[in-house]
Design a protein around this motif. Structure first.
Motif, PDB file in Angstrom:
ATOM      1  N   SER A   2       0.837  -1.202   0.000  1.00 41.49           N
ATOM      2  CA  SER A   2       0.000   0.000   0.000  1.00 41.49           C
ATOM      3  C   SER A   2       0.866   1.244   0.000  1.00 41.49           C
ATOM      4  N   ARG A   4      -0.507   4.231   1.027  1.00 42.15           N
ATOM      5  CA  ARG A   4      -1.418   5.146   1.709  1.00 42.15           C
ATOM      6  C   ARG A   4      -0.638   6.279   2.352  1.00 42.15           C
ATOM      7  N   ARG A   6      -0.980   7.760   5.057  1.00 43.63           N
ATOM      8  CA  ARG A   6      -0.773   7.729   6.508  1.00 43.63           C
ATOM      9  C   ARG A   6       0.609   7.200   6.853  1.00 43.63           C
ATOM     10  N   MET A  22      -1.574  13.911   4.329  1.00 40.22           N
ATOM     11  CA  MET A  22      -2.521  13.440   3.323  1.00 40.22           C
ATOM     12  C   MET A  22      -2.790  14.529   2.287  1.00 40.22           C
ATOM     13  N   ASN A 193      -9.018  12.915  -3.593  1.00 43.23           N
ATOM     14  CA  ASN A 193      -8.358  12.178  -2.515  1.00 43.23           C
ATOM     15  C   ASN A 193      -9.013  10.806  -2.459  1.00 43.23           C
ATOM     16  N   ASP A 195      -8.293   8.205  -0.842  1.00 44.59           N
ATOM     17  CA  ASP A 195      -8.471   7.719   0.525  1.00 44.59           C
ATOM     18  C   ASP A 195      -9.873   8.022   1.046  1.00 44.59           C
ATOM     19  N   PHE A 201     -10.458   1.695   0.727  1.00 46.81           N
ATOM     20  CA  PHE A 201      -9.373   2.144  -0.163  1.00 46.81           C
ATOM     21  C   PHE A 201      -8.170   1.199  -0.069  1.00 46.81           C
ATOM     22  N   SER A 677     -10.686   7.936   6.616  1.00 50.32           N
ATOM     23  CA  SER A 677     -11.206   7.158   5.502  1.00 50.32           C
ATOM     24  C   SER A 677     -12.711   7.366   5.444  1.00 50.32           C
TER      25      SER A 677
END
Length: 708
Positions: A2, A4, A6, A22, A193, A195, A201, A677
Motif C-alpha cells: 500500500s 497510503r 498515513r 494526506m 483524494n 483515501d 481504499f 477514511s
C-alpha cells in the motif's frame, strides 16, 4: 504494498503551514519532499534611489475604466442582450454594470461592522452573529439532468461525469437576469483524494482502472444554474427543467483548443495530437477569475504529479521537466498518481510532450455549453493559481497571475487587442479573442531598505516594507525578448524565461487580483519555510522573514494609475501571523484589535472595495477561514475574521456578489487528515456521515449587505 499517505511522516515546519501529510500527497504530489524547482541565482538590483514610499503614502490609483458586467464582486462579467451561438441557450438578459461599480444604494457604505469570530477547531462552518449559511452543492450532487443519485459504494466514471466533482476550489457566480434571481455557479474541481472517496481504499496501486477513471472524471469544472431563495442572500441549484447551461468539464474526456503562439509548436505535439492543437482534459484547476465579457478563467496548477516515467524522457528535456517539478530521478516519484494505468498519455516515457499541454490558463464560456474550452498559450505556462482581469484605461485587457511554488514569480499579461464595450454579439465575439495574443511580463521588485532586512520581519526605519518594481517583457506576440529562446520556448517554459531575466523569487505567489475600484493589485503570498535556508534565497524586503510560516499580502500600484505600465510601486500592507508576534504588520493598525491570520491563499473584493482573504494551511493551530479588511482610509489593516471552515478543510473561493448580499466559499478537503477514511472520517461535514467537499453561501439574516 500500500502507498497510503498515513505512512508518510508529517515533519512540523517543513510542509505548507500545518497541512496534513494526506493533503500534501494528494494536493501537490508531496511538493515539499522534492527539491525546490527554482535553482536559479536571481538577485535583487539593490536599493532604489529616491524610491522611499511611506506606509500611508503609496501612490493612489484612480478609478479605472473597466467595464464590468453582471453582479460578480471581484472581476465580474456576464453578457447582456447578445445573440446566442447556434447551439447555445438564449442569452441572459443582464444590464451593463448591474450591481458592481462604485457603491450604489443597497450595497452598504463599506464599513465592516460584523463582530469577528474567534479562532476555533470546530467541525462545522462558523459565521458571525446575525448571519446564516447553507450548503449550495456538494460532491456527488447532480449537475446534468438525469444524473444518477450518488452512491459512494458504487461510483463510476460515467456517473461522476454528470455529478458535482471533488475538491471544489475557485467559485464564480454570473447573473442570468436583471433582477438577480438566477445565476450560473462555475466551480473548479482541483484534485481528488482517493483515501476519502472510495470505501475500503486499497492504496493507489490497488485501485481498479474504473476507479482511476472515476477520479479523472471528478477533476475539472462544473457549471450549475442557481436560483435565489425567497429574496434572501441564499442560493440553491435549480433542480427541475432543462437547465441548458449545466455542464461538467473533466480530465477524462473534455476536449480543449490550444490558442496563441505556442499552439501547434513542436513542444505541444503528441502521437494522439500530431498538430499540437487539441488537448484532452484539464488538471489541478485551482483558482481563477471572471472576465468582463462573461467567461471564466481557470488556472492549471500542480499538474506535475499526474505524470510518471520522466526518468526515461529524452535527456535534453529532463532539465525542463525538473524545473516544472516533474522529477526525472525515478519512474514513480513521491506523490505520483499513476494514472497511466488508465491512460498511457500520462507516461512520459512514451509521450514526453504530454506534460507540456498542462499548466495553462483555461477559458470557459458558461453561457455557451456547446463551446469548447480553450487553453491560452499567450499567457504562459507555469503552476497557475489563477488569473484575474481588469480593463485598462486605454482599453487593453490586463491579467495578473501568480506561480504557486516556493521562490517562483509574479506575472502579468497585456492583450494585443482592445476590449470592445457594449453587449452586441459582435463585441463579445471579439472579446473572446483578447487572451489569444499579447505581451507577457514577469515582475522584478527592488527594495528601499535592503540593508535593514535581517529575516526577522522587523520593520525598516522608514516604517514600511516597500519599493519600486518593473515588469520585464518576456514575449510579445510571436517575438521573444529572452536570449536563446523562441516565443514558443518562452511560453511553454515560462519559468526558465523568468530565471534568465532575473525575476524576483517570491514566497509562493498565489491569487493575484486587481481592485476594480482603484486599479491597485493585491497578491496572496502564502508562505515559504525554505526562505533563508542554506543554499536558498535569503529574506528580502518583499519577503521579509526567513522560515516564513504565515505569509503576507503584497499591494502593487501601477505607475500613472495605468495597468499597462511597465513600472510600479509595491508595499506589504499585511504581514500575517499572530498579532502579538512582533514580526507581524497590519498596515500600522492597532494590532490588539485585529484577528490572527496565517497562510493567505485567495483574495476577492466586495462591491465597496473591501479586501477579503481566505487561508490555506493555518500555521497558528486554528481552522482555516475567511477574513475582511478595508484597504483605504482609517480602517485600512483592521482585519476581521468572518468565518471558519470545518476540521481539515481549507477556505477557497471566495466570491461576494455585486449586490453585497451573498458570500460564497468553497470548503475544500474537509476531514483530510492522515488516517481518515470513508469508514473512519475525521470530519462529518456537511451531512453527519463522511466528509464531502462543497460550496457554501453565507448571508445576513436581515437581508442587508454582508460585512456591514
Amino acid at each position: 504494498m500500500s502507498d497510503r499517505p498515513r505512512l508518510l511522516p508529517l515533519l512540523t515546519g517543513t510542509r505548507h503551514g500545518t497541512r496534513d501529510a494526506m493533503t500534501c500527497l494528494y494536493r501537490c504530489g508531496n511538493a515539499c519532499d522534492h527539491p525546490v524547482p527554482n535553482t536559479s541565482d536571481n538577485a535583487y538590483f539593490g536599493d532604489v534611489v529616491n524610491a522611499e514610499v511611506s506606509r500611508r503614502g503609496v501612490v493612489r490609483a484612480g478609478a479605472v475604466g473597466a467595464l464590468v458586467l453582471g453582479f460578480g464582486g471581484a472581476a465580474a462579467g456576464a453578457l447582456a442582450g447578445a445573440a446566442p451561438a447556434a447551439a447555445a441557450p438564449a442569452a441572459p438578459d443582464v444590464p451593463e454594470g448591474f450591481g458592481f461599480g462604485r457603491p450604489t444604494p443597497g450595497v452598504g457604505n463599506g464599513a465592516l461592522t460584523f463582530k469577528p469570530i474567534p479562532p476555533n477547531k470546530l467541525d462545522t462552518l462558523v459565521v458571525p452573529n446575525g448571519y446564516d449559511h447553507a450548503v449550495v452543492i456538494k460532491w456527488g450532487d447532480p449537475v446534468l439532468p438525469g444524473a444518477p443519485a450518488f452512491d459512494v459504494h458504487h461510483q463510476s466514471a460515467a456517473a461522476q461525469s454528470k455529478q458535482f466533482g471533488y475538491n471544489n476550489d475557485f467559485v464564480g457566480v454570473l447573473p442570468l437576469d436583471k433582477q438577480g434571481r438566477r445565476a450560473l455557479l462555475v466551480v473548479n474541481h482541483e484534485y481528488t483524494n482517493e483515501d476519502l472517496m472510495f470505501p475500503g481504499f486499497p492504496g493507489l496501486d490497488g485501485l481498479s482502472v474504473e476507479q482511476v477513471r472515476t477520479a479523472m472524471a471528478a477533476h475539472g469544472m462544473s457549471v450549475v444554474e442557481l436560483e435565489r431563495v425567497a429574496g434572501t442572500g441564499q442560493w440553491k441549484p435549480v433542480d427541475s427543467g432543462r437547465r441548458p447551461y449545466n455542464r461538467r468539464v473533466t480530465a477524462l474526456s473534455t476536449k480543449f483548443d490550444l490558442t496563441g503562439p505556442a499552439a501547434g509548436s513542436a513542444w505541444l505535439r503528441t502521437a494522439a495530437d500530431p498538430k499540437g492543437r487539441t488537448v484532452v482534459g484539464t488538471l489541478n484547476n485551482c483558482a481563477g477569475g471572471v472576465t468582463p465579457w462573461g467567461t471564466v478563467l481557470s488556472g492549471e496548477e500542480n499538474f506535475n504529479q499526474y505524470f510518471v516515467g520522466a526518468d526515461a524522457a529524452p535527456a535534453e528535456l529532463k532539465p525542463k521537466l525538473d524545473r516544472y517539478g516533474i522529477s526525472t530521478a525515478s519512474r514513480y516519484p513521491s506523490g505520483s498518481r499513476k494514472w497511466e494505468r488508465a491512460d498511457e498519455r500520462f507516461d512520459l516515457a512514451k509521450h514526453p510532450n504530454e506534460a507540456h499541454r498542462f499548466g495553462w490558463i483555461v477559458e470557459i464560456d458558461p453561457f455557451d455549453p456547446e463551446s469548447r474550452p480553450r487553453k491560452h498559450t499567450a499567457m504562459g505556462r507555469f503552476k497557475h493559481e489563477g488569473a484575474n482581469v481588469i480593463v485598462a484605461r486605454d482599453g487593453h485587457v490586463v491579467a495578473y497571475m501568480g506561480d504557486d511554488e516556493r521562490f517562483d514569480y509574479l506575472y502579468k499579461f497585456v492583450s494585443e487587442k482592445k476590449f470592445l464595450k457594449g453587449n452586441s454579439w459582435a463585441a463579445r465575439k471579439h472579446n473572446l479573442t483578447l487572451l489569444e495574443s499579447g505581451t507577457l511580463y514577469v515582475a522584478q521588485l527592488d527594495q528601499t531598505s535592503a540593508g535593514e532586512i535581517d529575516g526577522s520581519g522587523t520593520l525598516p526605519a522608514d516604517g514600511a516594507f516597500n519599493g519600486r518594481g518593473r515588469w520585464i517583457k518576456l514575449v510579445s506576440g510571436n517575438r521573444s525578448f529572452v536570449d536563446g529562446m523562441t516565443a514558443a520556448d518562452v511560453l511553454t517554459f515560462t519559468r526558465l524565461a523568468g530565471d534568465k531575466v532575473g525575476a524576483t523569487k517570491m514566497d509562493r505567489p498565489e491569487d493575484v487580483e486587481p481592485s476594480l475600484l482603484t486599479g491597485k493589485v493585491y497578491v496572496a503570498l502564502t508562505n515559504n519555510t525554505d526562505r533563508g535556508k542554506a543554499g536558498k534565497a535569503a529574506a528580502d524586503e518583499a519577503n521579509p522573514r526567513n522560515s516564513n510560516k504565515h505569509g503576507q499580502i503584497l499591494e502593487l500600484v501601477e505607475d500613472r494609475n495605468d495597468n499597462t505600465s511597465e513600472t510600479f510601486t509595491w508595499s506589504l500592507p499585511i504581514v500575517c501571523g499572530d498579532p502579538t508576534d512582533p514580526s507581524t504588520f497590519f498596515a500600522g493598525y492597532d494590532k490588539t484589535t485585529v484577528s490572527p491570520i496565517s497562510c493567505p491563499d485567495n483574495v476577492a473584493f466586495d462591491a465597496t472595495g473591501n479586501l477579503w482573504i481566505s487561508t490555506d494551511g493555518n500555521a497558528l493551530g486554528s481552522n482555516d477561514g475567511l477574513f475582511a479588511t478595508a484597504v483605504e482610509g482609517p480602517e485600512r489593516g483592521h482585519l476581521k475574521q468572518f468565518l471558519t471552515v470545518p476540521i481539515g478543510a481549507e477556505t477557497c473561493g471566495p466570491f461576494i456578489t455585486g449586490d453585497n448580499r451573498s458570500v460564497f466559499v468553497a470548503v475544500q478537503h474537509p476531514g483530510e487528515i492522515t488516517g481518515a477514511s470513508v469508514e473512519n472520517p475525521a470530519s462529518n461535514w456537511p451531512d453527519g456521515d463522511y466528509a464531502k467537499p462543497g460550496v457554501v453561501v453565507t448571508w445576513r439574516l436581515d437581508g442587508g449587505p454582508v460585512g456591514s
